[in-house]
Write an enzyme that holds these catalytic residues in place. Sequence first.
Site, PDB file in Angstrom:
ATOM      1  CE  LYS A   1      36.840  47.943  53.162  1.00  0.00           C
ATOM      2  NZ  LYS A   1      37.385  49.034  53.739  1.00  0.00           N
TER       3      LYS A   1
ATOM      4  NE  ARG B   1      40.385  56.290  54.477  1.00  0.00           N
ATOM      5  CZ  ARG B   1      39.945  55.301  53.522  1.00  0.00           C
ATOM      6  NH1 ARG B   1      40.893  54.582  52.686  1.00  0.00           N
ATOM      7  NH2 ARG B   1      38.591  55.359  53.199  1.00  0.00           N
TER       8      ARG B   1
ATOM      9  NE  ARG C   1      31.610  48.772  40.517  1.00  0.00           N
ATOM     10  CZ  ARG C   1      32.112  49.230  41.535  1.00  0.00           C
ATOM     11  NH1 ARG C   1      31.698  48.977  42.549  1.00  0.00           N
ATOM     12  NH2 ARG C   1      33.027  49.948  41.322  1.00  0.00           N
TER      13      ARG C   1
ATOM     14  NE  ARG D   1      31.383  53.518  39.529  1.00  0.00           N
ATOM     15  CZ  ARG D   1      31.262  53.422  40.741  1.00  0.00           C
ATOM     16  NH1 ARG D   1      30.197  54.050  41.484  1.00  0.00           N
ATOM     17  NH2 ARG D   1      32.181  53.054  41.324  1.00  0.00           N
TER      18      ARG D   1
ATOM     19  NE  ARG E   1      38.951  52.451  44.317  1.00  0.00           N
ATOM     20  CZ  ARG E   1      37.573  51.989  43.921  1.00  0.00           C
ATOM     21  NH1 ARG E   1      37.159  51.686  42.961  1.00  0.00           N
ATOM     22  NH2 ARG E   1      37.018  51.828  44.952  1.00  0.00           N
TER      23      ARG E   1
END
Length: 219
Positions: free
Chosen positions: A13, A88, A127, A160, A171
Amino acid sequence: MRALLMGLPGAGKGTQAERIVKRYGVPHIATGDMFRRAVELGTPLGLEAKRYMDQGLLVPDEVTIGIVRERLLEPDAARGFLLDGFPRTIPQAEALEALLAELGRPLEAVLYIAVPRDDLVERLTGRRICPKCGAIYHVKFRPPRVEGICDICGTPLKQRDDDREEVVVKRLEVNAAQLEPLLAFYREKGLLYEVDGTPPVDEVTQAIFEILDRVKGTR
């Protein structure tokens, strides 16, 4: 152009939002930025939102929609906007619909960048971050020249904690459960346009531009 951008974490996004606002000359109105802006300006609603945020609490819908209203009435949003991160929930979507109707500026398109869950997991878990200079890599899509070492400063790269697979999967589950009712809401209203987010970035951008140009052409 008055549009809303939706997608799960890792769908791309952010990249697409930058390209959309550049092409159509409208502001990118993201929830976090919107709150920070209201707080910095010291508006009554911004200060009220800060009171909740400082306590780690969710900002109530009536405060959030008030901040959205303030932001949409700023001069740079007169020609349109790209909303990101709001709404949301269905009550927020209904409140946004009512606000835009009151302003005479209804949504023209809701873009949903669709990417399969396994692809999202691969994107997010791959990542790697340089803890010293902040450079971002990906083990598959943007690997460093030397595995595990930052190209810029030579520091060992880190993953991370929130990019670990078990955290990413949870998530995505939470976000998908939150997103599905909103997709159904906008699909029923004939506003939803689904974009395949798996091709190369430029192809996704082109698909989005074709949708938005077509929407603009039917106004």
